[in-house]
Design an enzyme around this catalytic site. Structure first.
Site, PDB file in Angstrom:
ATOM      1  N   PRO A 176     -31.783 101.585 -35.891  1.00 40.47           N
ATOM      2  CG  PRO A 176     -33.252  99.777 -36.162  1.00 40.47           C
ATOM      3  CD  PRO A 176     -31.924 100.300 -36.616  1.00 40.47           C
TER       4      PRO A 176
ATOM      5  CG  ASP B 224     -29.352  97.581 -33.305  1.00 38.94           C
ATOM      6  OD1 ASP B 224     -30.558  97.567 -33.615  1.00 38.94           O
ATOM      7  OD2 ASP B 224     -28.432  97.371 -34.118  1.00 38.94           O
ATOM      8  CG  HIS B 225     -35.994  98.594 -30.093  1.00 39.90           C
ATOM      9  ND1 HIS B 225     -36.158  97.423 -29.388  1.00 39.90           N
ATOM     10  CD2 HIS B 225     -37.025  99.395 -29.715  1.00 39.90           C
ATOM     11  CE1 HIS B 225     -37.223  97.509 -28.626  1.00 39.90           C
ATOM     12  NE2 HIS B 225     -37.773  98.698 -28.799  1.00 39.90           N
ATOM     13  NE  ARG B 226     -30.795  97.092 -36.561  1.00 41.68           N
ATOM     14  CZ  ARG B 226     -29.820  97.473 -37.377  1.00 41.68           C
ATOM     15  NH1 ARG B 226     -30.011  97.425 -38.686  1.00 41.68           N
ATOM     16  NH2 ARG B 226     -28.678  97.897 -36.896  1.00 41.68           N
TER      17      ARG B 226
ATOM     18  CB  ILE C  75     -30.998  95.161 -27.231  1.00 46.87           C
ATOM     19  CG1 ILE C  75     -29.614  94.542 -27.459  1.00 46.87           C
ATOM     20  CG2 ILE C  75     -31.204  95.448 -25.749  1.00 46.87           C
ATOM     21  CD1 ILE C  75     -28.459  95.465 -27.121  1.00 46.87           C
TER      22      ILE C  75
END
Length: 497
Positions: free
Chosen positions: A120, A312-314, A316
């Site tokens: 994601p 990676d939005h998980r 960062i």
């Protein structure tokens, strides 16, 4: 080789190359380099999983069964059979083109892209002015051209700025997401930056593929070391000499589609990395594409490039990505001694140019006259003091310093004036010249590896004679001539001492 190195995850987008090399290895082990033969000694290929569609049964080997009672077939007609044979046959439905199957390396690319869908991501953008980047790169390359050779590209400087921004300011960008053995999400914070370089490779038949070799521990290098490591990887790509170790250890990737004209991109982030940076084309904003060059110089319009940060939005957050792009912009516009460190690492015997705002008042007539007087003063100072910043120290015992009277900023001139045209007063037998070109002529004449001091001479015709022979005159000497000059200089120095 450990299993970690041979896994598809650690090789990321380069897994297709491993499949291709493995096919060559199976056909003829001697056709691949020794490093690849060692790699394949205990290699176990992983076949990309074929996605299951609704039209396919879960197991094609086992036919579907039914618990209902089969319906008896009706008896075959007797009298109608002959009539049926005389009826016109129906035309067969057109067969849909199923396409060409993707195998080997192409199938691996498909698997990589499908795996990347599980990451994601979010993307931040920043438009970066590149005026200072262009000016300092030109100074560096002019020095390299007349000294040890080589050339610095924009991507060299951008890549090094990316590494410094991650290592010095926003280490959160140098992380990756993993799933622990207990199935719970975890974050890996890497000690050093492994910079992957996305390199487009044209293959036979016009096909293109992407290789991502890695500069490991890039944050421990100064710019000269980074430049050497970067060019060594590109040399290996062009000569087909990459080894498996060259693909291991990427924690972030830099891709530069701007070299083929792409203005903005959102690259795919592969599993195992937390960041991929995309660099767009370097050029004037589209609304100025048809403007006259002199008008752009008068307005002080800089070329720009769009930089994207896909993360990676998980692990960062958007604020961290924004801070990373802010730091990257600051470095490329000269903050935090970025170009000072670059010049020092390369041994460039000049001070880097600094970012300054344009000063170009509305009253253009008075401003133009004042700036012309300052340019005249600057030309005279190079003739009088130019030898003070000449490269006369072969041991590089002292760091170079710009003499204040030779600094355009002392005369009220900025980097934005470099593209503007001024009267020259006869420099290189010209009437007018762009300031950037004028400075280039003066520095080549008085600030290279020979210093000329002559303005104390009282006879104007003698001074003019010297100027006509050093300003704007290309100097090409053979090695024999250079040795002769060195011998005469040594003799003069010995006599004076």
């Amino acid at each position: 080789m450990t299993q970690q190195r041979t896994s598809a995850t650690s090789l990321g987008p380069n897994a297709w190359l491993v499949d291709e090399k493995y096919e060559q290895y199976l056909a003829d082990p001697a056709s691949v380099a020794e490093s690849w033969r060692e790699f394949f000694a205990d290699y176990r290929p992983q076949t990309p999983k074929k996605p299951t569609t609704a039209a396919e049964p879960a197991d094609s080997a086992t036919p579907p069964t039914s618990t209902s009672t089969p319906t008896p077939s009706p008896p075959a007609p007797t009298s109608a059979a002959p009539a049926a044979s005389t009826a016109p046959a129906k035309s067969a439905a057109p067969v849909e083109d199923e396409g060409e199957p993707l195998r080997g390396a192409a199938a691996r690319v498909v698997a990589n892209m499908e795996n990347s869908l599980g990451v994601p991501t979010a993307t931040s953008y920043r438009n970066v002015p590149t005026k200072l980047l262009e000016v300092n790169r030109k100074i560096i390359n002019n020095h390299l051209q007349r000294s040890k050779g080589g050339k610095i590209s924009f991507t060299h400087l951008i890549g090094y700025a990316m590494v410094r921004a991650m290592a010095d300011a926003v280490p959160a960008m140098n992380a990756s997401f993993v799933e622990g053995s207990d199935g719970k999400p975890r974050i890996v914070r890497h000690e050093h930056v492994g910079l992957g370089l996305a390199v487009d490779v044209e293959k036979s038949g016009g096909r293109r593929s992407l290789l991502v070799p890695v500069i490991r521990d890039a944050d421990t290098m100064d710019f000269a070391e980074f430049w050497a490591a970067y060019d060594e990887l590109i040399r290996k790509v062009t000569t087909n000499k990459l080894s498996p170790d060259d693909f291991v250890g990427a924690t972030a990737t830099l891709t530069n589609p701007g070299t083929i004209g792409t203005a903005q991109s959102v690259p795919r982030l592969m599993a195992g990395q937390g960041l991929i940076v995309g660099v767009g084309a370097l050029g004037y904003p589209a609304e100025f594409a048809g403007a006259d060059q002199s008008l752009l110089a008068d307005l002080g319009v800089s070329k720009v490039m769009m930089v994207s940060s896909t993360y990676d939005h998980r692990i960062i957050q958007g604020a961290e990505s924004g801070l990373f792009l802010k730091r990257l912009t600051e470095l490329l516009t000269g903050d935090h001694d970025f170009y000072v460190d670059v010049f020092r690492a390369l041994g460039t015997p000049y001070e880097s140019v600094q970012w300054r705002r344009d000063v170009n008042p509305v009253d253009r007539t008075a401003a133009a006259i004042e700036k012309q007087l300052q340019v005249n003063s600057l030309v005279n100072m190079y003739r009088v003091r130019g030898h003070l910043i000449a490269d006369l120290d072969p041991l590089a015992a002292e760091e170079p310093h710009m003499h204040s009277e030779l600094d355009p900023a002392t005369h009220g001139l900025t980097i934005w004036d470099l593209d503007r045209t001024f009267l020259t007063g006869g420099v290189a037998d010209t009437h007018e010249m762009v300031l950037d070109d004028l400075l280039h002529v003066l520095r080549n004449a008085y600030c290279r590896t020979v210093g000329i001091e002559y303005m104390h001479i009282s006879r104007p015709e003698v001074k003019r004679w010297i100027q006509q022979r050093v300003e704007g005159v290309p100097v090409e000497m053979s090695a024999e001539d250079q040795r002769h000059i060195l011998g005469r200089l040594n003799a003069a120095e010995a006599f004076e001492s």
